[in-house]
Design a protein around this motif. Structure first.
Motif, PDB file in Angstrom:
ATOM      1  N   SER A   7      71.939 -73.689   3.796  1.00  0.00           N
ATOM      2  CA  SER A   7      72.462 -73.492   2.449  1.00  0.00           C
ATOM      3  C   SER A   7      72.506 -74.790   1.647  1.00  0.00           C
ATOM      4  O   SER A   7      72.938 -74.798   0.497  1.00  0.00           O
ATOM      5  CB  SER A   7      73.877 -72.905   2.516  1.00  0.00           C
ATOM      6  N   ILE A  51      76.755 -74.477  -4.858  1.00  0.00           N
ATOM      7  CA  ILE A  51      76.385 -73.673  -3.700  1.00  0.00           C
ATOM      8  C   ILE A  51      77.636 -72.967  -3.187  1.00  0.00           C
ATOM      9  O   ILE A  51      78.678 -73.593  -2.991  1.00  0.00           O
ATOM     10  CB  ILE A  51      75.786 -74.553  -2.592  1.00  0.00           C
ATOM     11  N   GLU A  52      77.526 -71.681  -2.995  1.00  0.00           N
ATOM     12  CA  GLU A  52      78.675 -70.914  -2.517  1.00  0.00           C
ATOM     13  C   GLU A  52      78.868 -71.121  -1.018  1.00  0.00           C
ATOM     14  O   GLU A  52      77.941 -70.954  -0.223  1.00  0.00           O
ATOM     15  CB  GLU A  52      78.468 -69.424  -2.818  1.00  0.00           C
ATOM     16  N   VAL A  53      80.093 -71.486  -0.635  1.00  0.00           N
ATOM     17  CA  VAL A  53      80.403 -71.718   0.779  1.00  0.00           C
ATOM     18  C   VAL A  53      80.392 -70.383   1.521  1.00  0.00           C
ATOM     19  O   VAL A  53      81.085 -69.439   1.125  1.00  0.00           O
ATOM     20  CB  VAL A  53      81.789 -72.386   0.926  1.00  0.00           C
ATOM     21  N   PRO A  54      79.615 -70.287   2.592  1.00  0.00           N
ATOM     22  CA  PRO A  54      79.541 -69.015   3.332  1.00  0.00           C
ATOM     23  C   PRO A  54      80.801 -68.753   4.152  1.00  0.00           C
ATOM     24  O   PRO A  54      81.575 -69.672   4.440  1.00  0.00           O
ATOM     25  CB  PRO A  54      78.322 -69.212   4.246  1.00  0.00           C
ATOM     26  N   ASP A  55      80.990 -67.515   4.537  1.00  0.00           N
ATOM     27  CA  ASP A  55      82.112 -67.121   5.387  1.00  0.00           C
ATOM     28  C   ASP A  55      81.735 -67.390   6.840  1.00  0.00           C
ATOM     29  O   ASP A  55      80.843 -66.755   7.405  1.00  0.00           O
ATOM     30  CB  ASP A  55      82.422 -65.634   5.188  1.00  0.00           C
ATOM     31  N   LYS A  75      85.651 -69.792   2.127  1.00  0.00           N
ATOM     32  CA  LYS A  75      84.471 -69.005   1.757  1.00  0.00           C
ATOM     33  C   LYS A  75      84.485 -68.665   0.265  1.00  0.00           C
ATOM     34  O   LYS A  75      85.538 -68.471  -0.346  1.00  0.00           O
ATOM     35  CB  LYS A  75      84.405 -67.721   2.566  1.00  0.00           C
ATOM     36  N   GLY A  76      83.309 -68.608  -0.319  1.00  0.00           N
ATOM     37  CA  GLY A  76      83.179 -68.192  -1.700  1.00  0.00           C
ATOM     38  C   GLY A  76      83.320 -69.297  -2.721  1.00  0.00           C
ATOM     39  O   GLY A  76      82.917 -69.136  -3.884  1.00  0.00           O
ATOM     40  N   LEU A  77      83.890 -70.437  -2.315  1.00  0.00           N
ATOM     41  CA  LEU A  77      84.046 -71.554  -3.248  1.00  0.00           C
ATOM     42  C   LEU A  77      82.683 -72.184  -3.526  1.00  0.00           C
ATOM     43  O   LEU A  77      81.869 -72.335  -2.616  1.00  0.00           O
ATOM     44  CB  LEU A  77      84.987 -72.590  -2.655  1.00  0.00           C
ATOM     45  N   LYS A  78      82.436 -72.550  -4.775  1.00  0.00           N
ATOM     46  CA  LYS A  78      81.175 -73.194  -5.117  1.00  0.00           C
ATOM     47  C   LYS A  78      81.343 -74.709  -5.079  1.00  0.00           C
ATOM     48  O   LYS A  78      82.246 -75.261  -5.694  1.00  0.00           O
ATOM     49  CB  LYS A  78      80.702 -72.739  -6.487  1.00  0.00           C
ATOM     50  N   GLU A 105      77.218 -74.960 -12.003  1.00  0.00           N
ATOM     51  CA  GLU A 105      76.345 -74.612 -10.893  1.00  0.00           C
ATOM     52  C   GLU A 105      76.992 -75.055  -9.587  1.00  0.00           C
ATOM     53  O   GLU A 105      77.951 -75.809  -9.563  1.00  0.00           O
ATOM     54  CB  GLU A 105      74.985 -75.297 -11.050  1.00  0.00           C
TER      55      GLU A 105
END
Length: 200
Positions: free
Chosen positions: A42, A22-26, A69-72, A20
């Motif tokens: 977030s 949280i995805e890092v936003p761009d 971006k995109g990294l959880k 699980e």
């Protein structure tokens, strides 16, 4: 595998929220204040650690972020960002007056991301730099100017018909109309250099 070991492994996976995150936003190109709102909503945190200058990017926008971006990542993770500077950086004028050729001065100034207008020519050693101006004001070595400033080099034309000190001063228009022609008008196509702007 012993039952105790299985229980311990299951407990660790549960504790670390395995799989699980949280995805890092761009955030690239986003205004920093907007990036703060997005990141914090977030469940993450944000911190500006550096600034740079990119003329193609809006002032105050995010130009670099880490993690990408995109990294959880885990909740509460800090996203570090670099912000595009709100002010144009300033650079120091190099020691070129009376010491550099036109070509050498061009290279040095352009490396500092300064722009050059067509040069002004005066009698003197060919291509020797006699002065440097910004908006009609003389610059000296060590002066600080903003990047992208438009500068004018004053260089010699190889002629020695007159002394530099004898060059006529610039005639400043005070904005008032003069109905009488006194015969002293300067032709608009003739460039006159103020000797106070020339560095010996």
């Amino acid at each position: 595998m012993p039952a105790g070991t299985c229980g311990l492994k299951w407990g660790l996976l549960k504790y670390t929220h395995h799989g699980e995150g949280i995805e890092v936003p761009d955030l690239y190109g986003m205004d920093y204040n907007e990036a703060v709102d997005l990141v914090e909503s977030s469940g993450l945190r944000i911190e500006a650690t550096d600034s740079t200058y990119d003329k193609k990017m809006p002032a105050g926008s995010v130009v670099v972020q880490s993690p990408v971006k995109g990294l959880k990542v885990k909740q509460g993770r800090i996203v570090y960002v670099t912000i595009n500077s709100l002010t144009i950086p300033r650079v120091k004028i190099p020691d070129i007056i009376g010491k550099s050729s036109y070509r050498d001065a061009q290279v040095k100034l352009q490396k500092l991301e300064l722009r050059l207008l067509p040069p002004k020519l005066i009698d003197g050693d060919k291509d020797l730099v006699y002065g440097l101006m910004l908006d009609g004001k003389r610059l000296n070595a060590g002066d600080m100017v903003a990047k992208e400033s438009q500068l004018t080099l004053i260089i010699g034309n190889g002629n020695y018909g007159s002394n530099i000190d004898d060059v006529k001063p610039v005639i400043v228009d005070d904005g008032e109309d003069d109905d009488e022609d006194d015969g002293n008008d300067v032709d608009d196509n003739v460039e006159v250099i103020d000797p106070s702007m020339i560095v010996d």
